[in-house]
Design a protein around this motif. Structure first.
Motif, PDB file in Angstrom:
ATOM      1  N   GLU A 274       0.843  -1.160   0.206  1.00 53.98           N
ATOM      2  CA  GLU A 274       0.106   0.103   0.052  1.00 53.98           C
ATOM      3  C   GLU A 274       0.603   1.262  -0.072  1.00 53.98           C
ATOM      4  N   ALA A 275       2.132   1.109  -0.083  1.00 55.63           N
ATOM      5  CA  ALA A 275       3.132   2.323   0.227  1.00 55.63           C
ATOM      6  C   ALA A 275       2.996   3.077  -1.088  1.00 55.63           C
ATOM      7  N   ARG A 276       2.931   4.351  -0.938  1.00 61.25           N
ATOM      8  CA  ARG A 276       3.311   5.057  -2.103  1.00 61.25           C
ATOM      9  C   ARG A 276       4.306   6.245  -1.905  1.00 61.25           C
ATOM     10  N   SER A 277       4.383   7.533  -2.028  1.00 65.41           N
ATOM     11  CA  SER A 277       5.154   8.568  -1.587  1.00 65.41           C
ATOM     12  C   SER A 277       4.503   9.639  -1.149  1.00 65.41           C
ATOM     13  N   SER A 278       5.279  10.398  -0.366  1.00 60.61           N
ATOM     14  CA  SER A 278       4.727  11.621   0.411  1.00 60.61           C
ATOM     15  C   SER A 278       4.294  12.471  -0.671  1.00 60.61           C
ATOM     16  N   MET A 279       5.102  12.566  -1.792  1.00 60.98           N
ATOM     17  CA  MET A 279       4.692  13.527  -2.842  1.00 60.98           C
ATOM     18  C   MET A 279       3.481  13.254  -3.579  1.00 60.98           C
ATOM     19  N   TRP A 280       3.116  12.124  -3.802  1.00 63.83           N
ATOM     20  CA  TRP A 280       2.036  11.489  -4.440  1.00 63.83           C
ATOM     21  C   TRP A 280       0.606  11.972  -3.327  1.00 63.83           C
ATOM     22  N   ASP A 281       0.950  11.982  -2.013  1.00 68.32           N
ATOM     23  CA  ASP A 281      -0.002  12.108  -1.026  1.00 68.32           C
ATOM     24  C   ASP A 281      -0.281  13.596  -1.178  1.00 68.32           C
ATOM     25  N   ASP A 282       0.848  14.455  -1.203  1.00 68.82           N
ATOM     26  CA  ASP A 282       0.598  15.994  -1.366  1.00 68.82           C
ATOM     27  C   ASP A 282       0.021  16.158  -2.668  1.00 68.82           C
ATOM     28  N   LEU A 283      -0.030  15.752  -3.892  1.00 63.60           N
ATOM     29  CA  LEU A 283      -0.781  15.930  -4.937  1.00 63.60           C
ATOM     30  C   LEU A 283      -2.259  15.585  -4.537  1.00 63.60           C
ATOM     31  N   GLN A 284      -2.361  14.184  -4.192  1.00 67.65           N
ATOM     32  CA  GLN A 284      -3.848  13.888  -3.607  1.00 67.65           C
ATOM     33  C   GLN A 284      -4.566  15.059  -2.987  1.00 67.65           C
ATOM     34  N   ARG A 285      -3.806  15.584  -2.148  1.00 68.96           N
ATOM     35  CA  ARG A 285      -4.407  16.584  -1.104  1.00 68.96           C
ATOM     36  C   ARG A 285      -4.366  17.952  -1.680  1.00 68.96           C
ATOM     37  N   GLY A 286      -3.694  18.538  -2.910  1.00 71.20           N
ATOM     38  CA  GLY A 286      -3.632  19.772  -3.216  1.00 71.20           C
ATOM     39  C   GLY A 286      -2.822  20.579  -2.632  1.00 71.20           C
ATOM     40  N   ARG A 287      -1.783  19.974  -2.139  1.00 69.09           N
ATOM     41  CA  ARG A 287      -0.665  20.630  -1.208  1.00 69.09           C
ATOM     42  C   ARG A 287       0.629  20.941  -2.199  1.00 69.09           C
TER      43      ARG A 287
END
Length: 344
Positions: A274-287
């Motif tokens: 299930e691991a992705r990257s914090s950069m993926w998470d930032d894009l998903q959250r619009g940050r």
């Protein structure tokens, strides 16, 4: 350094901060989490769940956590300040530490990129500031899941700059292996090489293990690493080994056929599905992402050295465009990242 008497402030209770702080608190360390009001409210209501790739799954009840959104309350009594904010918030956190932390507090940067400890030192003249490196990925629970869960999805030991006796022993607890290193510059540049993959996970939208198992994506990572190594060599920088490999071998190993890569790079692939990257998470959250501290650092070094880095520049441009679009990961295919280049 007497463990029982020391207060550890987590300056930025996001994914890394909550995981690190949770492990320390579970081990009986005196920890205070500096969090955004939304995270503070969630932790106060439901507590914190900390799990990892090794099968641990532990919970801290709300009453077992010390969490605040008030920087003064978090920092004033701290003996150790672990800075875990994203790189874009380093200057803001530096100002808060300068205003509220005691001059004798030891400040440790546990952030991505190669320059955050220096940026902290610039704003905290006369204070002890140490570089650190977190090698693993943290997967945060989906919004609405209770309690808030932080899952360590890959392996590795946290490295902290040598210089404060007993510090590694204070921080080295179950679920959080910590050791000191004498050459953190080499460690940080070595980690940056593999962190160049964060952008590829963000652009593809794929889980990290899936993306790394695909040679087409690995060749893009290998190309970026080759550009980074050329710039580092020109500037006299020698990065540390990655997953036991000499950095110069990384492009060759990454370019192997999939079946051979799976056999030879098991340590790289020891990742939760299930691991992705914090950069993926930032894009998903619009940050905003940390692309400027990763690919941007390579481009700055390449410019200084007069070394071309067109692939790295292209990846950075694609992430910047995704940031502007604010639609999450664009879900690109590898061919869209390297138009005109052969992937096989």
């Amino acid at each position: 350094m007497a463990r029982e008497a020391k207060t550890i402030a987590i300056a930025g209770a996001g994914s890394i901060g909550c995981y690190v702080g949770g492990c320390l608190a579970l081990a009986g360390r005196k920890v205070v989490l500096l969090a955004r009001p939304r995270v503070e409210a969630t932790l106060r209501k439901d507590g914190l769940r900390v799990s990892d790739l090794d099968g641990r799954d532990r919970r801290l009840a709300p009453e077992a956590l010390s969490v605040t959104a008030d920087p003064a309350a978090a920092l004033a009594g701290a003996d150790i300040v672990l800075v875990t904010v994203k790189s874009g918030a380093t200057e803001e956190m530096t100002a808060l530490i300068a205003a509220h932390a005691r001059p004798e507090a030891v400040v440790v940067s546990l952030q991505n990129g190669v320059g955050n400890a220096d940026r902290l030192r610039a704003g905290l003249a006369g204070r002890r500031v140490l570089a650190g490196m977190v090698p693993f990925n943290i997967v945060q629970s989906p919004d609405g899941e209770a309690p808030f869960r932080m899952h360590r999805a890959s392996e590795g030991k946290v490295m902290v700059e040598d210089g404060v006796a007993g510090l590694a022993g204070l921080l080295d607890v179950e679920g959080l292996a910590v050791e000191t290193h004498a050459d953190m510059k080499a460690v940080l540049w070595g980690k940056l090489l593999m962190n160049l993959n964060n952008a590829l996970v963000a652009l593809s939208g794929l889980p990290l293990a899936t993306e790394l198992a695909d040679r087409r994506w690995r060749l893009i990572l290998a190309g970026q690493i080759g550009e980074a190594l050329a710039a580092m060599k020109a500037c006299g920088i020698q990065p540390a080994r990655i997953a036991g490999l000499r950095p110069a071998l990384l492009p060759k190993v990454l370019g192997l056929p999939d079946w051979m890569f799976r056999r030879l790079a098991r340590r790289m692939l020891a990742i939760d599905p299930e691991a992705r990257s914090s950069m993926w998470d930032d894009l998903q959250r619009g940050r905003p992402t940390e692309i400027g501290e990763l690919q941007g650092a390579v481009l700055a070094l390449a410019e200084k050295a007069g070394v071309p880095a067109p692939l790295t520049a292209g990846v950075l441009a694609l992430v910047r465009e995704a940031e502007r679009q604010k639609r999450g990961s664009p879900g690109l295919a590898p061919e869209a990242v390297t138009p005109g280049r052969r992937s096989g």
